[in-house]
Design a protein around this motif. Sequence first.
Motif, short mmCIF file in Angstrom:
data_model
loop_
_atom_site.label_atom_id
_atom_site.label_comp_id
_atom_site.label_asym_id
_atom_site.label_seq_id
_atom_site.Cartn_x
_atom_site.Cartn_y
_atom_site.Cartn_z
N ILE A 1 0.81 -0.91 0.08
CA ILE A 1 0.39 0.12 -0.05
C ILE A 1 1.07 1.04 -0.17
CG2 ILE A 1 -2.07 1.21 1.12
CD1 ILE A 1 -2.79 -1.49 0.12
N ASN A 2 0.48 1.64 -0.85
CA ASN A 2 1.60 3.18 -1.08
C ASN A 2 0.66 4.28 -0.56
OD1 ASN A 2 -0.51 2.76 -2.64
ND2 ASN A 2 -0.06 5.28 -3.90
N LEU A 3 1.89 5.40 0.50
CA LEU A 3 1.34 6.05 1.57
C LEU A 3 2.44 7.63 0.58
CD1 LEU A 3 1.37 3.48 4.60
CD2 LEU A 3 -0.44 5.26 3.56
N ASN A 4 1.74 8.34 1.17
CA ASN A 4 1.91 9.95 0.48
C ASN A 4 2.67 10.28 1.60
OD1 ASN A 4 2.31 12.37 0.11
ND2 ASN A 4 1.20 12.45 -1.64
N TYR A 5 3.94 10.37 1.59
CA TYR A 5 5.04 11.13 2.67
C TYR A 5 5.03 12.36 3.20
CZ TYR A 5 8.36 12.18 -1.62
OH TYR A 5 7.97 13.13 -2.49
N ARG A 6 3.61 13.39 2.32
CA ARG A 6 3.76 14.54 2.58
C ARG A 6 2.00 14.63 3.62
NH1 ARG A 6 7.05 17.93 -0.61
NH2 ARG A 6 7.80 16.99 -1.85
N TYR A 7 1.97 13.47 3.59
CA TYR A 7 0.80 13.31 4.70
C TYR A 7 0.75 13.62 6.01
CZ TYR A 7 -2.58 10.62 1.33
OH TYR A 7 -2.84 10.55 -0.01
N ALA A 8 -0.66 14.83 6.08
CA ALA A 8 -0.75 15.09 7.86
C ALA A 8 -0.79 13.77 8.91
CB ALA A 8 -1.42 16.12 7.83
N ALA A 9 -1.19 13.88 9.75
CA ALA A 9 -1.96 13.02 10.92
C ALA A 9 -3.27 11.99 11.06
CB ALA A 9 -1.67 13.21 12.50
N GLU A 10 -3.52 13.07 9.97
CA GLU A 10 -5.58 12.71 10.01
C GLU A 10 -5.10 12.11 8.60
OE1 GLU A 10 -9.97 14.41 9.77
OE2 GLU A 10 -7.83 15.70 10.70
N GLU A 11 -4.75 12.56 7.46
CA GLU A 11 -4.45 11.47 6.57
C GLU A 11 -4.57 10.80 6.06
OE1 GLU A 11 -3.95 15.81 2.91
OE2 GLU A 11 -2.72 15.10 4.65
N LEU A 12 -2.78 10.46 6.64
CA LEU A 12 -2.51 9.18 7.32
C LEU A 12 -2.87 8.38 7.68
CD1 LEU A 12 0.42 7.81 6.46
CD2 LEU A 12 1.06 8.51 8.72
N ALA A 13 -3.61 8.52 8.51
CA ALA A 13 -5.03 7.64 9.67
C ALA A 13 -6.24 7.39 9.04
CB ALA A 13 -5.46 8.60 10.49
N HIS A 14 -6.37 8.29 8.10
CA HIS A 14 -7.29 7.67 7.07
C HIS A 14 -6.66 6.27 6.26
CE1 HIS A 14 -10.18 8.26 4.26
NE2 HIS A 14 -10.14 7.93 2.80
N VAL A 15 -5.48 6.80 5.67
CA VAL A 15 -5.42 5.96 4.77
C VAL A 15 -5.04 4.84 5.25
CG1 VAL A 15 -3.74 5.38 2.56
CG2 VAL A 15 -4.34 7.55 2.28
N LEU A 16 -3.99 4.52 6.18
CA LEU A 16 -4.36 3.29 6.87
C LEU A 16 -5.38 2.79 6.97
CD1 LEU A 16 -1.15 4.90 8.98
CD2 LEU A 16 -1.05 2.89 6.91
#
Length: 534
Positions: free
Chosen positions: A82-97
């Motif tokens: 699963i590719n994750l954007n290293y520019r994501y803020a915490a909330e955005e990262l939590a959404h995708v994960l």
Amino acid sequence: MPTFNLADLFEVAADAMPERLALVAGGRRLTYSELDERSTRFGRHLLDSGLKAGAHIGVLSWNRAEWLEAMLGTFKARMVPINLNYRYAAEELAHVLGDAEVTALVLESSFLPVLAQIRHDLPHLRHVVVLDDGAANDLGEAVAYEAALAAADPERRFGARSGDDRYLLYTGGTTGAPKGVIWRSEDLFFAALQGGNPGGPPLARPEDLAERVVTEPEPWLVTSPLMHGNGQWNSLVPLLTGRGVVLWTGRRFDASAVADLAEAEQARLLVLIGDGMGLPFVESLEREPDRHDLTSLRVVTSGGAILSPSVKARLAELLPRCVIVDGFGASETGSSGRLVGAATSGGPPRFSMGPDSAVLDDDLRPVAIGETGRLARRGHVPLGYWNDDAKTAATFPTDADGVRWAVPGDLARPEADGTITLLGRGSSCINTGGEKVHPDEVAAAVKTHPDVADAIVVGAPDERFGQRVVAVVAPRPGAMPDLDSVRTHLKPLLAGYKAPRQLVQAAQLRYTPQGKPDLRWAADLVAAEQETTR
């Protein structure tokens, strides 16, 4: 027997040329056998950690060798990266994960504090592997990547794989939350990875890959991030065909350093993303025309965004031995076509598309020549969107004849010569006085103005027309384009209602990590300009 499975195909290539250089990434240089062993060890580590086939393995990292190792190892274990954007803020990262139901996560040490903020919101996450990036953060219960590999079995003991094994790519798009596009491994191979034979007919059998590998390295220099499909696909193609890949590992695009790397590694193909990379690359070569020996380069390709005609012309003059190629595709379609014409007078880009592509109306029937419809592709297309049946039904409909299409939303127009003119995404269309204006078409025309180096076109609120067309432009050095001169220049190129009614200047335009124009930044800049003039 191997199947059209990405791990199987990589192992066929690795067995055919074990001592050939496969990957250069920063200070790391790995042969095919070394890359194969390290990715095997990672796959075995996942299995030894109790994870099962089909598990989703997130990767949160800048470009580095371990990104590809982890992706290949995940494929080997029949799991899904699963590719994750290293520019994501915490909330955005939590959404995708959370949306992807990520079970294990590979991340650079610098991201551990962000993970700690959201860890309580990730009930699926069971295992964390940390890449050393120099940050002295406490690993806690996480496992160090190198320690995990050192303790893992280097032998390929994974069992049979299948062309049905999944590939899942998260795409941010231009609007809405990120969404995951689900592919069968075999479909991705033929739709996005050129079927194992770039420029030629696709493989008939997986084992034929060993016979098709090139006789000597022809490395591709990939500048796009691996957390985006463009970076992944342009890395997998040369890896699977014996060419080898050189990864740009800088935290920002440095055009001169990229040219240095191309020279040092004798790159045969250079991957750029639109004018966001193409323009600074051209300007760097023009500033120091004698600094680099780039005679090894044969192809400069742009994917994810189109090079403007002026940048292509300057590239062709600087690199006369190179073919300059614009590719077109989407996360939902794979690689769909190549640019065959974009008039320097400002015409929108025209692409030669494959036999499985068409321009359809709302009833999924081909539109007439010259009519506008939605670009679509059939055949090797994704299964749908992860966890979103409604969006899957809308984007991957089945027509009255039972043919399933991928219709991601790109507007297009078929031409009499068999090409297709791209008009941009319907979601970014500007409605001004009841007329529909496609920003990409206007931006292509604005870029032909002699004083304009780059342009992004957006819509802004307008009391009279609902929306007005606004061009955000970066001037050429020493130039100062104004609205009147731009509108005069566009008179023979575009209908009057398409011409910008406002011009905003910026020293340099912004692009997303995927290389697309940053429309949100441009809209915010226009709004700020409005505030200052009130």
